[in-house]
Structures are given as structure tokens and as C-alpha cells.
Motif scaffolding. Structure first.
Motif, PDB file in Angstrom:
ATOM      1  N   TRP A  83     -23.281 -24.470  75.294  1.00  0.00           N
ATOM      2  CA  TRP A  83     -23.604 -25.417  74.240  1.00  0.00           C
ATOM      3  C   TRP A  83     -24.639 -26.428  74.707  1.00  0.00           C
ATOM      4  O   TRP A  83     -24.585 -26.893  75.845  1.00  0.00           O
ATOM      5  N   LEU A  84     -25.554 -26.762  73.794  1.00  0.00           N
ATOM      6  CA  LEU A  84     -26.506 -27.843  74.008  1.00  0.00           C
ATOM      7  C   LEU A  84     -26.137 -28.984  73.065  1.00  0.00           C
ATOM      8  O   LEU A  84     -25.785 -28.746  71.906  1.00  0.00           O
ATOM      9  N   VAL A  85     -26.233 -30.210  73.550  1.00  0.00           N
ATOM     10  CA  VAL A  85     -26.071 -31.390  72.712  1.00  0.00           C
ATOM     11  C   VAL A  85     -27.352 -32.197  72.872  1.00  0.00           C
ATOM     12  O   VAL A  85     -27.712 -32.580  73.997  1.00  0.00           O
ATOM     13  N   ASP A  86     -28.062 -32.363  71.768  1.00  0.00           N
ATOM     14  CA  ASP A  86     -29.372 -33.020  71.775  1.00  0.00           C
ATOM     15  C   ASP A  86     -30.299 -32.392  72.817  1.00  0.00           C
ATOM     16  O   ASP A  86     -31.031 -33.078  73.525  1.00  0.00           O
ATOM     17  N   GLY A  87     -30.256 -31.069  72.909  1.00  0.00           N
ATOM     18  CA  GLY A  87     -31.141 -30.317  73.798  1.00  0.00           C
ATOM     19  C   GLY A  87     -30.697 -30.218  75.234  1.00  0.00           C
ATOM     20  O   GLY A  87     -31.303 -29.490  76.020  1.00  0.00           O
ATOM     21  N   ALA A  88     -29.656 -30.943  75.617  1.00  0.00           N
ATOM     22  CA  ALA A  88     -29.177 -30.923  77.006  1.00  0.00           C
ATOM     23  C   ALA A  88     -27.969 -29.999  77.140  1.00  0.00           C
ATOM     24  O   ALA A  88     -27.051 -30.043  76.320  1.00  0.00           O
ATOM     25  N   ARG A  89     -28.005 -29.161  78.158  1.00  0.00           N
ATOM     26  CA  ARG A  89     -26.889 -28.247  78.442  1.00  0.00           C
ATOM     27  C   ARG A  89     -25.649 -29.064  78.765  1.00  0.00           C
ATOM     28  O   ARG A  89     -25.722 -30.044  79.509  1.00  0.00           O
ATOM     29  N   ASP A  92     -19.457 -28.923  80.358  1.00  0.00           N
ATOM     30  CA  ASP A  92     -18.082 -29.301  80.031  1.00  0.00           C
ATOM     31  C   ASP A  92     -17.608 -28.670  78.718  1.00  0.00           C
ATOM     32  O   ASP A  92     -16.402 -28.616  78.460  1.00  0.00           O
ATOM     33  N   LEU A  93     -18.533 -28.151  77.921  1.00  0.00           N
ATOM     34  CA  LEU A  93     -18.181 -27.503  76.654  1.00  0.00           C
ATOM     35  C   LEU A  93     -18.119 -25.981  76.770  1.00  0.00           C
ATOM     36  O   LEU A  93     -17.828 -25.302  75.783  1.00  0.00           O
ATOM     37  N   ASP A  94     -18.392 -25.433  77.961  1.00  0.00           N
ATOM     38  CA  ASP A  94     -18.334 -23.974  78.155  1.00  0.00           C
ATOM     39  C   ASP A  94     -16.975 -23.448  77.715  1.00  0.00           C
ATOM     40  O   ASP A  94     -15.934 -24.020  78.036  1.00  0.00           O
ATOM     41  N   GLY A  95     -16.998 -22.361  76.971  1.00  0.00           N
ATOM     42  CA  GLY A  95     -15.770 -21.757  76.477  1.00  0.00           C
ATOM     43  C   GLY A  95     -15.307 -22.302  75.145  1.00  0.00           C
ATOM     44  O   GLY A  95     -14.414 -21.732  74.523  1.00  0.00           O
ATOM     45  N   ALA A  96     -15.887 -23.408  74.685  1.00  0.00           N
ATOM     46  CA  ALA A  96     -15.531 -23.931  73.364  1.00  0.00           C
ATOM     47  C   ALA A  96     -16.020 -22.944  72.308  1.00  0.00           C
ATOM     48  O   ALA A  96     -17.115 -22.400  72.413  1.00  0.00           O
ATOM     49  N   GLU A  97     -15.185 -22.702  71.316  1.00  0.00           N
ATOM     50  CA  GLU A  97     -15.517 -21.685  70.315  1.00  0.00           C
ATOM     51  C   GLU A  97     -16.307 -22.214  69.129  1.00  0.00           C
ATOM     52  O   GLU A  97     -17.146 -21.496  68.586  1.00  0.00           O
ATOM     53  N   GLU A  98     -16.039 -23.445  68.705  1.00  0.00           N
ATOM     54  CA  GLU A  98     -16.693 -23.983  67.509  1.00  0.00           C
ATOM     55  C   GLU A  98     -16.827 -25.491  67.601  1.00  0.00           C
ATOM     56  O   GLU A  98     -16.007 -26.149  68.246  1.00  0.00           O
ATOM     57  N   PRO A  99     -17.819 -26.073  66.897  1.00  0.00           N
ATOM     58  CA  PRO A  99     -17.841 -27.519  66.718  1.00  0.00           C
ATOM     59  C   PRO A  99     -16.759 -27.929  65.709  1.00  0.00           C
ATOM     60  O   PRO A  99     -16.427 -27.163  64.803  1.00  0.00           O
ATOM     61  N   ASP A 100     -16.240 -29.111  65.883  1.00  0.00           N
ATOM     62  CA  ASP A 100     -15.273 -29.691  64.952  1.00  0.00           C
ATOM     63  C   ASP A 100     -15.747 -31.105  64.637  1.00  0.00           C
ATOM     64  O   ASP A 100     -15.623 -31.997  65.467  1.00  0.00           O
ATOM     65  N   LEU A 101     -16.327 -31.289  63.468  1.00  0.00           N
ATOM     66  CA  LEU A 101     -16.842 -32.590  63.044  1.00  0.00           C
ATOM     67  C   LEU A 101     -15.714 -33.364  62.361  1.00  0.00           C
ATOM     68  O   LEU A 101     -15.177 -32.923  61.340  1.00  0.00           O
ATOM     69  N   SER A 102     -15.364 -34.510  62.911  1.00  0.00           N
ATOM     70  CA  SER A 102     -14.177 -35.259  62.487  1.00  0.00           C
ATOM     71  C   SER A 102     -14.173 -35.673  61.025  1.00  0.00           C
ATOM     72  O   SER A 102     -13.103 -35.866  60.454  1.00  0.00           O
ATOM     73  N   GLU A 126     -10.573 -23.882  71.827  1.00  0.00           N
ATOM     74  CA  GLU A 126     -11.273 -25.053  72.349  1.00  0.00           C
ATOM     75  C   GLU A 126     -12.426 -25.335  71.394  1.00  0.00           C
ATOM     76  O   GLU A 126     -13.043 -24.417  70.864  1.00  0.00           O
ATOM     77  N   THR A 127     -12.705 -26.613  71.166  1.00  0.00           N
ATOM     78  CA  THR A 127     -13.786 -26.995  70.265  1.00  0.00           C
ATOM     79  C   THR A 127     -14.722 -27.997  70.935  1.00  0.00           C
ATOM     80  O   THR A 127     -14.374 -28.630  71.929  1.00  0.00           O
ATOM     81  N   CYS A 128     -15.904 -28.120  70.341  1.00  0.00           N
ATOM     82  CA  CYS A 128     -16.835 -29.203  70.658  1.00  0.00           C
ATOM     83  C   CYS A 128     -16.540 -30.273  69.616  1.00  0.00           C
ATOM     84  O   CYS A 128     -17.075 -30.239  68.513  1.00  0.00           O
ATOM     85  N   TYR A 129     -15.640 -31.184  69.936  1.00  0.00           N
ATOM     86  CA  TYR A 129     -15.205 -32.195  68.980  1.00  0.00           C
ATOM     87  C   TYR A 129     -16.276 -33.267  68.837  1.00  0.00           C
ATOM     88  O   TYR A 129     -16.647 -33.931  69.806  1.00  0.00           O
ATOM     89  N   VAL A 130     -16.785 -33.429  67.617  1.00  0.00           N
ATOM     90  CA  VAL A 130     -17.798 -34.437  67.314  1.00  0.00           C
ATOM     91  C   VAL A 130     -17.100 -35.592  66.610  1.00  0.00           C
ATOM     92  O   VAL A 130     -16.672 -35.460  65.459  1.00  0.00           O
ATOM     93  N   ASP A 131     -16.962 -36.712  67.310  1.00  0.00           N
ATOM     94  CA  ASP A 131     -16.343 -37.907  66.753  1.00  0.00           C
ATOM     95  C   ASP A 131     -17.411 -38.657  65.964  1.00  0.00           C
ATOM     96  O   ASP A 131     -18.297 -39.294  66.540  1.00  0.00           O
ATOM     97  N   ALA A 132     -17.340 -38.561  64.638  1.00  0.00           N
ATOM     98  CA  ALA A 132     -18.369 -39.147  63.777  1.00  0.00           C
ATOM     99  C   ALA A 132     -18.389 -40.675  63.846  1.00  0.00           C
ATOM    100  O   ALA A 132     -19.416 -41.286  63.574  1.00  0.00           O
ATOM    101  N   MET A 135     -20.313 -40.953  67.238  1.00  0.00           N
ATOM    102  CA  MET A 135     -21.371 -39.945  67.438  1.00  0.00           C
ATOM    103  C   MET A 135     -21.374 -39.439  68.882  1.00  0.00           C
ATOM    104  O   MET A 135     -22.397 -39.430  69.567  1.00  0.00           O
ATOM    105  N   ALA A 136     -20.212 -38.998  69.328  1.00  0.00           N
ATOM    106  CA  ALA A 136     -20.063 -38.452  70.674  1.00  0.00           C
ATOM    107  C   ALA A 136     -19.412 -37.077  70.580  1.00  0.00           C
ATOM    108  O   ALA A 136     -18.662 -36.793  69.637  1.00  0.00           O
ATOM    109  N   VAL A 137     -19.701 -36.219  71.562  1.00  0.00           N
ATOM    110  CA  VAL A 137     -19.168 -34.858  71.601  1.00  0.00           C
ATOM    111  C   VAL A 137     -18.333 -34.692  72.865  1.00  0.00           C
ATOM    112  O   VAL A 137     -18.787 -35.028  73.965  1.00  0.00           O
TER     113      VAL A 137
END
Length: 188
Positions: A83-89, A92-102, A126-132, A135-137
Motif C-alpha cells: 500500500w501507498l499513502v500519499d505516494g509513500a510505501r 506497516d500496511l502489508d497484508g491489509a486487504e482493504e481500506p476502511d474509511l471511518s 486486516e484493513t488500512c483504517y482511514v480515520d476521517a 486524516m490518518a491511516v
């Protein structure tokens, strides 16, 4: 599969808020765009855009938030390497299956569609939890337990461990009612 377009609305049931989501499903994949207006945290607006594969796996999520802190934005993207967040690898999110936007019940559809139909079946992911709110993942874990054909229980095992809610869904796996938080409403 013919292209299908629809507009969905969800009302917050815990605080004043409304989401309008435009959904387009076609043979090449799924696209969704939404705006959320909410009176929580001093009032804010969040726009989110999704690109999904034909089997409803997230490829990209773009989020923009307007509130007291001004405009904030972030982008979550699935790559072959993780996973990339704002273009950066983000290893810590390796293996996460989906984003979850709160802020939306839309992303619950992805794991719901993968939960076996038999009552008692479950899916843990496992998810990439996006706390709206900030604005953190971060990485988080959750489980979906099948209660019936169109009923599931969401169990948070990570960011909000201990939180549980019953969900009612339509035939596509889109949330109709998310206990304590959201309910779908028809435009009038």
C-alpha cells in the motif's frame, strides 16, 4: 454485465449528517464518488472517491476533508508491492486487504461481499483504517459474522476494539442499516 449507475444516501443516526454516493458498476470495475456533510467535530465535509476491481477490491481511495483546519487530503493506493499513502510505501500496511474509511458504510461492502452466505460463517481481515477525523491511516483488524442472508455483525478487533454493530444489507451487500451509526434513506 451491463453498466449500472445509482445514487445512494445514508443518514447518520448518532449525530446530524448525510452522505450522497454516486455508484457506477460495470464490467471494467466499480467507481464511487461521495460527499459527506456532518455536524460532528464543529462541522465538516468529506469527499471520497473509490476505484475498485470488478470483484469489489479497492485499488484507490482519495479523501478530501474541509473543516476547522482547512482542506486536508490523502490518497491510499494498492500496488503489487503493498500500500501507498500519499505516494509513500507503507510497510506497516502489508497484508491489509482493504481500506476502511471511518465516515462511510460504503467500504463495509467489500468484506461483506466476501463473507460466505451460510449463517455462522465469518471473515476476519486486516484493513488500512482511514480515520476521517484526523486524516490518518493505520492498520486495523475486523471481523464480519454472517447472521442471515442479509444480516451480519461487524466486530472491531483493532482500532476500536470491542465495538460491535449489526448490519442489514441489500442484495448487493450495500448497507441498509448500520446499528448505532447509519441508515440508508431514499431521495424524495
Amino acid at each position: 454485465m451491463p453498466r449500472r449507475r445509482e445514487i445512494l444516501f445514508w443518514r447518520r443516526t448518532d449525530v446530524p449528517g448525510l452522505e450522497r454516493l454516486s455508484l457506477e458498476v460495470g464490467p471494467e470495475g466499480v467507481r464511487a464518488e461521495a460527499s459527506v456533510l456532518c455536524a460532528e467535530d464543529g462541522g465538516f465535509r468529506i469527499d471520497h472517491r473509490w476505484t475498485l476491481t470488478p470483484d469489489w477490491r479497492a485499488l484507490t481511495l482519495e479523501v478530501e476533508r474541509w473543516g476547522a483546519a482547512g482542506r486536508q487530503a490523502l490518497r491510499v493506493e494498492r500496488t503489487r508491492g503493498g500500500w501507498l499513502v500519499d505516494g509513500a510505501r507503507r510497510p506497516d500496511l502489508d497484508g491489509a486487504e482493504e481500506p476502511d474509511l471511518s465516515i462511510t458504510p460504503f467500504c463495509n461492502t467489500f468484506p461483506i461481499r466476501r463473507t460466505p452466505e451460510a449463517p455462522g460463517a465469518s471473515v476476519t481481515l486486516e484493513t488500512c483504517y482511514v480515520d476521517a477525523a484526523v486524516m490518518a491511516v493505520a492498520r486495523s483488524r475486523q471481523r464480519y459474522d454472517r447472521l442471515g442472508a442479509r444480516r451480519l455483525r461487524y466486530v472491531d478487533l483493532g482500532h476500536s476494539a470491542g465495538f460491535e454493530a449489526d448490519l442489514e444489507v441489500d442484495d448487493e451487500g450495500l448497507v441498509l442499516r448500520y446499528e448505532h451509526l447509519f441508515e440508508r434513506v431514499a431521495p424524495t
